[in-house]
Design an enzyme around this catalytic site. Structure first.
Site, PDB file in Angstrom:
ATOM      1  N   THR A 185       0.831  -1.214   0.000  1.00  0.00           N
ATOM      2  CA  THR A 185       0.000   0.000   0.000  1.00  0.00           C
ATOM      3  C   THR A 185       0.861   1.258   0.000  1.00  0.00           C
ATOM      4  O   THR A 185       2.009   1.229   0.454  1.00  0.00           O
ATOM      5  CB  THR A 185      -0.914  -0.004   1.250  1.00  0.00           C
ATOM      6  OG1 THR A 185      -1.449   1.306   1.452  1.00  0.00           O
ATOM      7  CG2 THR A 185      -0.173  -0.387   2.525  1.00  0.00           C
ATOM      8  N   ASP A 186       0.288   2.352  -0.472  1.00  0.00           N
ATOM      9  CA  ASP A 186       1.006   3.645  -0.420  1.00  0.00           C
ATOM     10  C   ASP A 186       1.283   4.065   1.025  1.00  0.00           C
ATOM     11  O   ASP A 186       2.169   4.871   1.283  1.00  0.00           O
ATOM     12  CB  ASP A 186       0.223   4.747  -1.163  1.00  0.00           C
ATOM     13  CG  ASP A 186      -1.190   5.001  -0.640  1.00  0.00           C
ATOM     14  OD1 ASP A 186      -1.629   4.311   0.302  1.00  0.00           O
ATOM     15  OD2 ASP A 186      -1.857   5.911  -1.185  1.00  0.00           O
ATOM     16  N   GLU A 187       0.514   3.496   1.980  1.00  0.00           N
ATOM     17  CA  GLU A 187       0.648   3.947   3.374  1.00  0.00           C
ATOM     18  C   GLU A 187       1.997   3.575   3.984  1.00  0.00           C
ATOM     19  O   GLU A 187       2.387   4.122   5.013  1.00  0.00           O
ATOM     20  CB  GLU A 187      -0.511   3.406   4.222  1.00  0.00           C
ATOM     21  CG  GLU A 187      -1.844   3.823   3.628  1.00  0.00           C
ATOM     22  CD  GLU A 187      -3.039   3.656   4.547  1.00  0.00           C
ATOM     23  OE1 GLU A 187      -2.871   3.651   5.772  1.00  0.00           O
ATOM     24  OE2 GLU A 187      -4.156   3.541   4.010  1.00  0.00           O
TER      25      GLU A 187
ATOM     26  N   TYR B 168      -1.220  -0.532  11.311  1.00  0.00           N
ATOM     27  CA  TYR B 168      -1.571  -1.168  10.033  1.00  0.00           C
ATOM     28  C   TYR B 168      -0.439  -0.992   9.020  1.00  0.00           C
ATOM     29  O   TYR B 168       0.061  -1.965   8.454  1.00  0.00           O
ATOM     30  CB  TYR B 168      -2.875  -0.565   9.468  1.00  0.00           C
ATOM     31  CG  TYR B 168      -3.049  -0.787   7.981  1.00  0.00           C
ATOM     32  CD1 TYR B 168      -3.254  -2.069   7.468  1.00  0.00           C
ATOM     33  CD2 TYR B 168      -2.986   0.277   7.069  1.00  0.00           C
ATOM     34  CE1 TYR B 168      -3.391  -2.289   6.093  1.00  0.00           C
ATOM     35  CE2 TYR B 168      -3.121   0.064   5.700  1.00  0.00           C
ATOM     36  CZ  TYR B 168      -3.326  -1.219   5.217  1.00  0.00           C
ATOM     37  OH  TYR B 168      -3.464  -1.431   3.861  1.00  0.00           O
TER      38      TYR B 168
ATOM     39  N   LYS C  96       2.140  -3.670   7.260  1.00  0.00           N
ATOM     40  CA  LYS C  96       2.234  -3.811   5.796  1.00  0.00           C
ATOM     41  C   LYS C  96       3.673  -3.557   5.331  1.00  0.00           C
ATOM     42  O   LYS C  96       4.176  -4.238   4.431  1.00  0.00           O
ATOM     43  CB  LYS C  96       1.286  -2.821   5.092  1.00  0.00           C
ATOM     44  CG  LYS C  96      -0.186  -3.134   5.204  1.00  0.00           C
ATOM     45  CD  LYS C  96      -0.613  -4.430   4.539  1.00  0.00           C
ATOM     46  CE  LYS C  96      -0.534  -4.404   3.038  1.00  0.00           C
ATOM     47  NZ  LYS C  96      -1.094  -5.652   2.432  1.00  0.00           N
TER      48      LYS C  96
HETATM   49  P1  NAD Z   1     -10.474  -6.118   3.139  1.00  0.00           P
HETATM   50  O1  NAD Z   1     -10.320  -5.882   4.598  1.00  0.00           O
HETATM   51  O2  NAD Z   1     -11.745  -5.718   2.474  1.00  0.00           O
HETATM   52  O3  NAD Z   1     -10.266  -7.677   2.821  1.00  0.00           O
HETATM   53  C1  NAD Z   1      -9.289  -8.445   3.445  1.00  0.00           C
HETATM   54  C2  NAD Z   1      -9.618  -9.908   3.205  1.00  0.00           C
HETATM   55  O4  NAD Z   1      -8.585 -10.705   3.770  1.00  0.00           O
HETATM   56  C3  NAD Z   1     -10.929 -10.358   3.850  1.00  0.00           C
HETATM   57  O5  NAD Z   1     -11.661 -11.153   2.945  1.00  0.00           O
HETATM   58  C4  NAD Z   1     -10.464 -11.193   5.051  1.00  0.00           C
HETATM   59  O6  NAD Z   1     -11.389 -12.207   5.410  1.00  0.00           O
HETATM   60  C5  NAD Z   1      -9.165 -11.757   4.524  1.00  0.00           C
HETATM   61  N1  NAD Z   1      -8.240 -12.138   5.599  1.00  0.00           N
HETATM   62  C6  NAD Z   1      -7.914 -11.400   6.685  1.00  0.00           C
HETATM   63  N2  NAD Z   1      -7.055 -12.094   7.449  1.00  0.00           N
HETATM   64  C7  NAD Z   1      -6.817 -13.270   6.822  1.00  0.00           C
HETATM   65  C8  NAD Z   1      -6.002 -14.391   7.103  1.00  0.00           C
HETATM   66  N3  NAD Z   1      -5.253 -14.446   8.206  1.00  0.00           N
HETATM   67  N4  NAD Z   1      -6.008 -15.416   6.237  1.00  0.00           N
HETATM   68  C9  NAD Z   1      -6.773 -15.406   5.131  1.00  0.00           C
HETATM   69  N5  NAD Z   1      -7.572 -14.362   4.811  1.00  0.00           N
HETATM   70  C10 NAD Z   1      -7.582 -13.309   5.644  1.00  0.00           C
HETATM   71  O7  NAD Z   1      -9.229  -5.418   2.472  1.00  0.00           O
HETATM   72  P2  NAD Z   1      -9.087  -4.710   1.038  1.00  0.00           P
HETATM   73  O8  NAD Z   1      -9.448  -3.273   1.173  1.00  0.00           O
HETATM   74  O9  NAD Z   1      -9.733  -5.550   0.009  1.00  0.00           O
HETATM   75  O10 NAD Z   1      -7.505  -4.768   0.852  1.00  0.00           O
HETATM   76  C11 NAD Z   1      -6.886  -5.910   0.279  1.00  0.00           C
HETATM   77  C12 NAD Z   1      -5.390  -5.711   0.259  1.00  0.00           C
HETATM   78  O11 NAD Z   1      -5.060  -4.540  -0.479  1.00  0.00           O
HETATM   79  C13 NAD Z   1      -4.781  -5.538   1.652  1.00  0.00           C
HETATM   80  O12 NAD Z   1      -3.568  -6.224   1.675  1.00  0.00           O
HETATM   81  C14 NAD Z   1      -4.554  -4.036   1.757  1.00  0.00           C
HETATM   82  O13 NAD Z   1      -3.464  -3.747   2.602  1.00  0.00           O
HETATM   83  C15 NAD Z   1      -4.240  -3.695   0.307  1.00  0.00           C
HETATM   84  N6  NAD Z   1      -4.564  -2.321  -0.098  1.00  0.00           N
HETATM   85  C16 NAD Z   1      -5.822  -1.837   0.120  1.00  0.00           C
HETATM   86  C17 NAD Z   1      -6.128  -0.541  -0.307  1.00  0.00           C
HETATM   87  C18 NAD Z   1      -7.528   0.019  -0.121  1.00  0.00           C
HETATM   88  O14 NAD Z   1      -7.751   1.184  -0.428  1.00  0.00           O
HETATM   89  N7  NAD Z   1      -8.490  -0.752   0.319  1.00  0.00           N
HETATM   90  C19 NAD Z   1      -5.151   0.247  -0.932  1.00  0.00           C
HETATM   91  C20 NAD Z   1      -3.867  -0.296  -1.129  1.00  0.00           C
HETATM   92  C21 NAD Z   1      -3.589  -1.589  -0.719  1.00  0.00           C
HETATM   93  P1  TYD Z   2      -9.980   5.137   5.277  1.00  0.00           P
HETATM   94  O1  TYD Z   2     -11.101   4.829   4.331  1.00  0.00           O
HETATM   95  O2  TYD Z   2     -10.006   4.544   6.635  1.00  0.00           O
HETATM   96  O3  TYD Z   2      -8.636   4.803   4.506  1.00  0.00           O
HETATM   97  P2  TYD Z   2      -7.090   5.127   4.933  1.00  0.00           P
HETATM   98  O4  TYD Z   2      -7.038   5.555   6.331  1.00  0.00           O
HETATM   99  O5  TYD Z   2      -6.482   3.791   4.725  1.00  0.00           O
HETATM  100  O6  TYD Z   2      -6.637   6.172   3.974  1.00  0.00           O
HETATM  101  O7  TYD Z   2      -9.924   6.706   5.460  1.00  0.00           O
HETATM  102  C1  TYD Z   2      -9.719   7.595   4.358  1.00  0.00           C
HETATM  103  C2  TYD Z   2      -9.553   8.989   4.934  1.00  0.00           C
HETATM  104  O8  TYD Z   2     -10.787   9.385   5.535  1.00  0.00           O
HETATM  105  C3  TYD Z   2      -8.510   9.074   6.030  1.00  0.00           C
HETATM  106  O9  TYD Z   2      -7.814  10.321   5.916  1.00  0.00           O
HETATM  107  C4  TYD Z   2      -9.302   9.057   7.311  1.00  0.00           C
HETATM  108  C5  TYD Z   2     -10.607   9.716   6.913  1.00  0.00           C
HETATM  109  N1  TYD Z   2     -11.810   9.241   7.648  1.00  0.00           N
HETATM  110  C6  TYD Z   2     -12.640  10.155   8.299  1.00  0.00           C
HETATM  111  O10 TYD Z   2     -12.410  11.374   8.259  1.00  0.00           O
HETATM  112  N2  TYD Z   2     -13.719   9.670   8.967  1.00  0.00           N
HETATM  113  C7  TYD Z   2     -14.002   8.348   9.038  1.00  0.00           C
HETATM  114  O11 TYD Z   2     -15.016   7.970   9.707  1.00  0.00           O
HETATM  115  C8  TYD Z   2     -13.167   7.426   8.356  1.00  0.00           C
HETATM  116  C9  TYD Z   2     -13.423   5.947   8.396  1.00  0.00           C
HETATM  117  C10 TYD Z   2     -12.074   7.922   7.667  1.00  0.00           C
END
Ligand code: NAD
Ligand code: TYD
Length: 354
Positions: free
Chosen positions: A131-133, A157, A161
């Site tokens: 992730t970018d984070e 988190y 990562k």
């Molecule tokens: P999510 O929380 O929606 O899904 C995570 C999935 O992983 C779920 O289905 C959960 O059941 C499964 N899981 C959790 N622990 C597990 C384990 N121990 N074994 C097997 N399965 C397990 O997350 P997401 O938003 O779909 O993100 C997916 C990936 O992409 C993550 O690695 C996250 O760090 C990365 N990512 C997400 C974003 C975003 O904006 N959502 C951006 C960049 C990277």
């Molecule tokens: P989020 O969707 O949790 O993603 P990330 O923290 O991984 O970027 O949050 C996106 C942005 O929105 C982040 O700057 C935190 C903010 N945020 C709020 O202001 N209120 C909220 O209730 C949530 C969940 C996020």
């Protein structure tokens, strides 16, 4: 090609499973997911109906459970994977502030177990979805993170990562194991768990609940539609170089408060609710501790390779809002008792105080 997708029942994973099965008729998918609160087989009902047992195989399990993972990689449980795309993770920053334990277990240990088994059984390519984070935070303005920048994560988190991201690098450098690491910006689109900003704000607006904006709402995120992310990962299976890291971004940045205002404008026009009523729900609440101010990626490396985002935030945000409006039953089903408890714990004091 047989692709092991971990975390395939989550937001991005489920979109990816559907995407790759449609995009590559010769591909089969094994989905390993623990089905935590964030994982839902509901997200893949259509996929399972069309392809289960033929091109799609689901295994409920933990990526940190070594014996199970070895059975999967050896081909005892399902077709033996050629490629892995590792999405499985605990993914919500706010939950990592409450308790970082599952983040360390899944994001770090789980990735290590997968890497070991993939190496042992000769997997051809391991794509790790980072992730970018992991880069930490940028000041407001113009700078953008490049792949070679140092990792300075600020939340449990992102620290977990970053650890898994670096383990992948180490397995490449030490063992020559073919790993690609991707670092994507914030995703939006269908099937995102409603704890994240966009679905949370849409559903709270529809339900007349407060819209909790952390701090002054000026924090900036870069946004990508989930299917553009899926397309980038699919593209990297063919065109990515093992040992390399790729940022995946669109350049489309938005301050949180502007995002919330855009969302409620769409909710108002799609649902007929008065805009002023929705505006009055905005509540500036106590900030998230360690809240990163801005994320922005330089994605030139991937753009030069030939991928580009297919759509703009402008085009896709309304469609996304509309998806949540049309899938209220899905939203109700995934917001379990566990989720309601978390919501109360995290937002209870914030909303009372704010
Ligand atoms: P999510 O929380 O929606 O899904 C995570 C999935 O992983 C779920 O289905 C959960 O059941 C499964 N899981 C959790 N622990 C597990 C384990 N121990 N074994 C097997 N399965 C397990 O997350 P997401 O938003 O779909 O993100 C997916 C990936 O992409 C993550 O690695 C996250 O760090 C990365 N990512 C997400 C974003 C975003 O904006 N959502 C951006 C960049 C990277
Ligand atoms: P989020 O969707 O949790 O993603 P990330 O923290 O991984 O970027 O949050 C996106 C942005 O929105 C982040 O700057 C935190 C903010 N945020 C709020 O202001 N209120 C909220 O209730 C949530 C969940 C996020």
């Amino acid at each position: 090609m047989i692709v092991l997708v971990t975390g395939g029942a989550g937001f991005i994973g489920s979109n990816f499973v559907r995407f790759i099965l449609e995009a590559r008729p010769d591909c089969r998918v094994v989905n390993l997911d623990k089905l935590t609160y964030a994982g839902n087989l509901d997200n893949l009902r259509d996929v399972s109906h069309r392809w289960e047992g033929d091109r799609y195989f689901f295994i409920k399990g933990d990526i940190a459970h070594r014996p199970l993972v070895r059975e999967i990689f050896s081909g005892e449980k399902a077709p033996k994977p050629d490629v892995v795309v590792n999405f499985a993770a605990e993914s919500h920053v706010d939950r990592s502030i409450i308790d970082s334990t599952p983040f360390v277990e899944t994001n770090i240990k789980g990735t290590q177990v997968l890497l070991d088994a993939a190496r042992e059984f000769g997997t051809e390519l391991f794509i790790h979805v980072s992730t970018d984070e992991v880069y930490g935070s940028l000041p407001l303005g113009d700078g953008r993170f490049k792949e070679e920048d140092p990792l300075l994560p600020n939340s449990p988190y992102s620290a977990a990562k970053a650890a898994s991201d670096l383990l992948c690098r180490a397995y490449y450098r030490t063992h020559g194991f073919p790993v690609i690491v991707t670092r994507c910006c914030n995703n939006y689109g269908p099937y995102q768990f409603p704890e994240k900003l966009i679905p949370l704000m849409i559903l709270n607006a529809l339900e007349g609940k407060p819209l909790p904006v952390y701090g002054d709402g000026k924090n900036v995120r870069e946004w990508i539609h989930v299917l553009d992310h899926c397309r980038a990962l699919d593209f990297l299976i063919d065109h990515g170089e093992p040992g390399e890291i790729y940022n995946i971004g669109t350049g489309e940045e938005k301050a949180n408060i502007d995002m919330v205002r855009d969302l409620i404008a769409h909710v108002a026009s799609l649902s007929g609710k008065p805009l002023e009523e929705l505006e009055s729900l905005i509540a500036f609440v106590k900030d998230r501790p360690g809240h990163d101010l801005r994320y922005a990626l330089n994605s030139d490396k991937l753009l030069k390779l030939g991928w580009s985002p297919g759509c703009s935030l402008e085009e896709r945000l309304r469609e996304t809002v509309s998806w949540y409006l049309e899938n209220r039953d899905w939203c109700d089903r995934v917001r379990s008792g566990e989720y309601r408890e978390y919501y109360e714990k995290w937002y209870g004091d914030r909303l009372e105080g704010g």
